[in-house]
Design a protein around this motif. Structure first.
Motif, PDB file in Angstrom:
ATOM      1  N   GLU A 193       0.761  -1.321   0.038  1.00  0.00           N
ATOM      2  CA  GLU A 193      -0.010  -0.079  -0.082  1.00  0.00           C
ATOM      3  C   GLU A 193       0.956   1.420  -0.110  1.00  0.00           C
ATOM      4  OE1 GLU A 193      -2.689  -0.188   3.216  1.00  0.00           O
ATOM      5  OE2 GLU A 193      -3.530  -2.160   2.609  1.00  0.00           O
ATOM      6  N   ASP A 194       2.039   1.370   0.639  1.00  0.00           N
ATOM      7  CA  ASP A 194       2.675   2.555   0.909  1.00  0.00           C
ATOM      8  C   ASP A 194       3.425   2.895  -0.381  1.00  0.00           C
ATOM      9  OD1 ASP A 194       2.900   0.377   2.666  1.00  0.00           O
ATOM     10  OD2 ASP A 194       4.706   1.127   3.806  1.00  0.00           O
ATOM     11  N   SER A 195       4.311   2.000  -0.940  1.00  0.00           N
ATOM     12  CA  SER A 195       5.146   2.244  -2.170  1.00  0.00           C
ATOM     13  C   SER A 195       4.446   2.014  -3.524  1.00  0.00           C
ATOM     14  CB  SER A 195       6.413   1.719  -1.978  1.00  0.00           C
ATOM     15  OG  SER A 195       6.444   0.149  -1.940  1.00  0.00           O
ATOM     16  N   GLY A 196       3.590   1.167  -3.630  1.00  0.00           N
ATOM     17  CA  GLY A 196       3.175   0.862  -5.053  1.00  0.00           C
ATOM     18  C   GLY A 196       3.865  -0.104  -5.868  1.00  0.00           C
ATOM     19  N   GLU A 197       4.808  -0.733  -5.088  1.00  0.00           N
ATOM     20  CA  GLU A 197       5.539  -1.937  -5.814  1.00  0.00           C
ATOM     21  C   GLU A 197       5.099  -3.373  -5.318  1.00  0.00           C
ATOM     22  OE1 GLU A 197       9.412  -2.318  -2.898  1.00  0.00           O
ATOM     23  OE2 GLU A 197       9.354  -0.872  -4.231  1.00  0.00           O
ATOM     24  N   THR A 198       5.161  -4.328  -6.173  1.00  0.00           N
ATOM     25  CA  THR A 198       4.695  -5.457  -5.851  1.00  0.00           C
ATOM     26  C   THR A 198       5.757  -6.409  -4.921  1.00  0.00           C
ATOM     27  OG1 THR A 198       5.797  -6.430  -7.671  1.00  0.00           O
ATOM     28  CG2 THR A 198       3.500  -5.556  -7.981  1.00  0.00           C
ATOM     29  N   THR A 199       5.020  -7.174  -3.872  1.00  0.00           N
ATOM     30  CA  THR A 199       6.353  -7.933  -3.101  1.00  0.00           C
ATOM     31  C   THR A 199       5.375  -9.092  -2.956  1.00  0.00           C
ATOM     32  OG1 THR A 199       4.736  -7.245  -1.292  1.00  0.00           O
ATOM     33  CG2 THR A 199       6.888  -5.962  -1.895  1.00  0.00           C
ATOM     34  N   ILE A 200       5.944 -10.213  -2.328  1.00  0.00           N
ATOM     35  CA  ILE A 200       5.601 -11.599  -2.456  1.00  0.00           C
ATOM     36  C   ILE A 200       5.886 -11.841  -0.874  1.00  0.00           C
ATOM     37  CG2 ILE A 200       7.538 -12.752  -3.190  1.00  0.00           C
ATOM     38  CD1 ILE A 200       5.660 -14.732  -4.438  1.00  0.00           C
ATOM     39  N   THR A 201       4.757 -12.531  -0.540  1.00  0.00           N
ATOM     40  CA  THR A 201       5.029 -13.056   0.917  1.00  0.00           C
ATOM     41  C   THR A 201       5.876 -14.469   0.843  1.00  0.00           C
ATOM     42  OG1 THR A 201       2.986 -11.859   1.690  1.00  0.00           O
ATOM     43  CG2 THR A 201       3.752 -13.904   3.274  1.00  0.00           C
ATOM     44  N   VAL A 202       6.767 -14.934   1.552  1.00  0.00           N
ATOM     45  CA  VAL A 202       7.507 -16.182   1.531  1.00  0.00           C
ATOM     46  C   VAL A 202       6.954 -17.104   2.464  1.00  0.00           C
ATOM     47  CG1 VAL A 202       9.855 -17.314   1.764  1.00  0.00           C
ATOM     48  CG2 VAL A 202       9.698 -15.041   0.967  1.00  0.00           C
ATOM     49  N   GLU A 203       6.385 -18.208   1.875  1.00  0.00           N
ATOM     50  CA  GLU A 203       5.771 -19.404   2.513  1.00  0.00           C
ATOM     51  C   GLU A 203       6.691 -20.392   2.568  1.00  0.00           C
ATOM     52  OE1 GLU A 203       2.295 -20.204   0.246  1.00  0.00           O
ATOM     53  OE2 GLU A 203       1.590 -18.264   0.422  1.00  0.00           O
ATOM     54  N   PRO A 204       7.402 -20.502   3.642  1.00  0.00           N
ATOM     55  CA  PRO A 204       8.305 -21.630   3.817  1.00  0.00           C
ATOM     56  C   PRO A 204       7.663 -23.005   3.480  1.00  0.00           C
ATOM     57  CG  PRO A 204       7.626 -20.987   6.179  1.00  0.00           C
ATOM     58  CD  PRO A 204       7.096 -20.070   4.922  1.00  0.00           C
ATOM     59  N   SER A 205       8.793 -24.082   2.991  1.00  0.00           N
ATOM     60  CA  SER A 205       8.371 -25.510   2.835  1.00  0.00           C
ATOM     61  C   SER A 205       7.730 -26.111   4.118  1.00  0.00           C
ATOM     62  CB  SER A 205       9.520 -26.223   2.260  1.00  0.00           C
ATOM     63  OG  SER A 205      10.424 -26.452   3.299  1.00  0.00           O
ATOM     64  N   ASP A 206       7.063 -27.302   3.816  1.00  0.00           N
ATOM     65  CA  ASP A 206       6.534 -27.917   4.888  1.00  0.00           C
ATOM     66  C   ASP A 206       7.311 -29.005   5.548  1.00  0.00           C
ATOM     67  OD1 ASP A 206       3.919 -26.448   4.726  1.00  0.00           O
ATOM     68  OD2 ASP A 206       3.204 -27.903   3.349  1.00  0.00           O
ATOM     69  N   LEU A 207       8.489 -28.882   4.883  1.00  0.00           N
ATOM     70  CA  LEU A 207       9.663 -30.146   5.302  1.00  0.00           C
ATOM     71  C   LEU A 207      10.150 -29.822   6.468  1.00  0.00           C
ATOM     72  CD1 LEU A 207      11.591 -30.458   2.065  1.00  0.00           C
ATOM     73  CD2 LEU A 207       9.729 -31.767   2.783  1.00  0.00           C
ATOM     74  N   ASP A 208      10.398 -30.925   7.310  1.00  0.00           N
ATOM     75  CA  ASP A 208      10.993 -30.712   8.595  1.00  0.00           C
ATOM     76  C   ASP A 208      12.569 -30.261   8.311  1.00  0.00           C
ATOM     77  OD1 ASP A 208      12.669 -33.429   9.311  1.00  0.00           O
ATOM     78  OD2 ASP A 208      10.920 -33.873   8.296  1.00  0.00           O
ATOM     79  N   GLU A 209      13.331 -29.900   9.497  1.00  0.00           N
ATOM     80  CA  GLU A 209      14.598 -29.254   9.173  1.00  0.00           C
ATOM     81  C   GLU A 209      15.626 -30.665   8.853  1.00  0.00           C
ATOM     82  OE1 GLU A 209      18.152 -27.710  11.922  1.00  0.00           O
ATOM     83  OE2 GLU A 209      16.074 -27.173  12.325  1.00  0.00           O
ATOM     84  N   LEU A 210      15.511 -31.984   9.475  1.00  0.00           N
ATOM     85  CA  LEU A 210      16.346 -32.933   8.518  1.00  0.00           C
ATOM     86  C   LEU A 210      16.060 -33.176   7.156  1.00  0.00           C
ATOM     87  CD1 LEU A 210      16.581 -35.239  11.823  1.00  0.00           C
ATOM     88  CD2 LEU A 210      18.329 -33.706  10.874  1.00  0.00           C
ATOM     89  N   THR A 211      14.960 -33.506   7.017  1.00  0.00           N
ATOM     90  CA  THR A 211      14.376 -33.626   5.534  1.00  0.00           C
ATOM     91  C   THR A 211      14.651 -32.467   4.364  1.00  0.00           C
ATOM     92  OG1 THR A 211      12.349 -35.082   6.317  1.00  0.00           O
ATOM     93  CG2 THR A 211      12.132 -34.390   4.049  1.00  0.00           C
ATOM     94  N   HIS A 212      14.588 -31.440   5.055  1.00  0.00           N
ATOM     95  CA  HIS A 212      14.951 -30.266   4.330  1.00  0.00           C
ATOM     96  C   HIS A 212      16.634 -30.287   3.937  1.00  0.00           C
ATOM     97  CE1 HIS A 212      14.490 -26.146   2.542  1.00  0.00           C
ATOM     98  NE2 HIS A 212      15.700 -25.582   3.092  1.00  0.00           N
ATOM     99  N   ALA A 213      17.490 -30.437   4.962  1.00  0.00           N
ATOM    100  CA  ALA A 213      18.565 -30.747   4.651  1.00  0.00           C
ATOM    101  C   ALA A 213      19.084 -31.689   3.807  1.00  0.00           C
ATOM    102  CB  ALA A 213      19.335 -30.889   6.087  1.00  0.00           C
ATOM    103  N   GLU A 214      18.330 -32.691   3.995  1.00  0.00           N
ATOM    104  CA  GLU A 214      18.451 -33.960   2.975  1.00  0.00           C
ATOM    105  C   GLU A 214      18.112 -33.518   1.697  1.00  0.00           C
ATOM    106  OE1 GLU A 214      17.433 -38.639   3.167  1.00  0.00           O
ATOM    107  OE2 GLU A 214      15.896 -37.308   3.537  1.00  0.00           O
TER     108      GLU A 214
END
Length: 163
Positions: free
Chosen positions: A10-31
């Protein structure tokens, strides 16, 4: 902040995206990261092998040309140079195609892994379409194959008996 055509600030008129992290647990993400990294390294290795195959084949054509030029035009060594060049061409082209399929299999793994990562990762990977990436890959493969065919043709023309 990453820009994308999703939501407007709303303030600057530029487009942004909200980052949605993955659903993976930490060990699976590392793997998954390690598997992704391994696939990327395998692709780099296969590309290196492709270029090495191309340059090696062209270099061998030069050596065959030098050898065939000094050999008797009716002798066994001359005929052997021609036969070796034809077999080398077929083998090199076959190898280039095998390396291409190998890279494609690794890219498929990367695509499956990347689907499990955050929406920002998927957005960044989607900047270049799969069709465009494939077009570039196969144009390069085509020129590698044509280089080998032309190299062999030039060798045979060079060694052809002159009248």
């Amino acid at each position: 902040m990453a820009k994308a055509p999703k939501a407007e600030s709303e303030d600057s008129g530029e487009t942004t995206i909200t980052v949605e992290p993955s659903d993976l647990d930490e060990l699976t993400h590392a793997e998954m990261l390690e598997l992704y990294r391994a696939s990327a390294n395998t692709i780099r290795f296969a590309k290196h092998q492709q270029w090495g195959t191309l340059l090696g084949a062209l270099g061998l054509f030069v050596l065959l040309g030098l050898t065939g030029d000094y050999a008797s035009k009716t002798g066994f060594l001359f005929k052997l140079c021609i036969i070796i060049s034809l077999v080398l061409s077929v083998g090199a082209i076959y190898s280039l195609i095998i390396y291409q399929f190998w890279q494609n299999a690794e890219r498929e793994k990367m695509n499956i892994i990347a689907e499990r990562f955050s929406n920002l990762t998927r957005l960044i990977r989607g900047l270049v379409t799969e069709r465009e990436r494939n077009f570039h890959r196969y144009v390069l493969l085509f020129f590698m194959i044509i280089s080998i065919v032309l190299g062999n043709w030039l060798l045979i023309v060079f060694l052809a008996p002159r009248t």
